[in-house]
Design a protein around this motif. Structure first.
Motif: not given
Length: 296
Positions: A169-181, A207-221
């Motif tokens: 809602s604050l930023n419509a375009d940025a790439g968002i990268y969510v790291l795993g645990v 990953k299930e939640i992150v993939e609902k946003d087309e410009n968000a990406y799950f990063v497994p570590i």
């Protein structure tokens, strides 16, 4: 009759050599910088300056990094500047050790500075979930099972979904990268299979939640941290040298990706491994954050 000798003037030889050199130069393909490849060379202009905001827990803060420079966040910023020939990378680090998903969500909703930096960012990374898991472990220390995490995972997924909604809602375009645990206990206690299953289930939930946003990406570590640096040198076997104490020999396996003080957080090497995984995703999604038309 004397034989005639023919000589090519020196200047002619030089001229021929120059022509050959120029032809070769024009015919050989030119190496292009990383930021302009065949896929986007003719597209809109790329950015010269990048704003990167990191939000999360102790991994974002950089706990365990011996350099005290901010763990993977500062390393990602350095790689961005070097790999894409950027004039500058502005970094804002909002990592707070110990915070759970509900607390990170609250900060994003309430803190004006965090909101402003998210709004103007090209790239956003999020580390979340580790402290949610630790809360469950502490609460069920003597009766821990895979089932103990089902309810908390659902609550965490709801918080994560709201974190992404607030961020978007604050930023419509940025790439968002969510790291795993990751499972820091794996290398010392591989027989505790439930813990590895718990971490894998948690990552799948993220990953299930992150993939609902087309410009968000799950990063497994999990794999790169849990199993160390992946080479034989990462596993130190320490044995007592005295033969009289042979029966008491201790084989201590040490994960060289973890901070020695707590054997839980990544160390400098661990953050380098995390950086590599984050950059893989950033590199493959550069059209999202690098093109000038996508400026926030």
């Amino acid at each position: 009759m004397k034989n005639k000798k023919f000589f090519i003037p020196i200047f002619s030889v030089a001229a021929i050599a120059l022509i050959i050199f120029l032809v070769l130069q024009l015919s050989l393909p030119k190496a292009q910088p990383k930021l302009v490849d065949s896929a986007n060379a003719n597209d809109s202009k790329v950015k010269d300056h990048i704003h990167y905001t990191a939000v999360g827990d102790s991994l974002t803060e950089g706990v365990g990094d011996a350099t005290q420079n901010g763990g993977f966040v500062s390393l990602v910023a350095d790689d961005l500047q070097d790999d894409y020939a950027l004039s500058s990378v502005e970094v804002d680090n909002y990592g707070v050790a110990g915070e759970r998903s509900d607390q990170i969500l609250e900060r994003i909703k309430e803190d004006d500075k965090t909101q402003n930096d998210i709004a103007s960012s090209d790239l956003i990374t999020v580390t979340v979930g580790g402290n949610d898991i630790m809360k469950v472990i502490k609460k069920n220390i003597f009766g821990l099972s895979v089932d103990s995490f089902e309810g908390p995972l659902e609550k965490y997924q709801d918080n994560l979904s709201k974190i992404l909604e607030e961020t978007r809602s604050l930023n419509a375009d940025a790439g968002i990268y969510v790291l795993g645990v990751y499972n820091p206990f794996y290398i010392n206690f591989p027989e505790i299979e439930d813990m590895q299953t718990i971490i894998q289930n948690w990552d799948e939930g993220t990953k299930e939640i992150v993939e609902k946003d087309e410009n968000a990406y799950f990063v497994p570590i999990n794999e790169v941290i849990s199993q160390g640096t992946g080479d034989e040198a990462a596993l130190n076997t320490n044995k007592k040298s005295s033969s009289s104490e042979e029966d008491d020999d201790l084989n201590t396996v040490k994960n060289k990706a973890l901070y020695e003080e707590d054997n839980f957080h990544p160390n400098t090497t661990g953050y380098q491994l995390i950086t590599r995984e984050v950059m893989k995703n950033i590199d493959t999604t550069k059209d999202i954050w690098l093109k000038e038309e996508n400026a926030s």
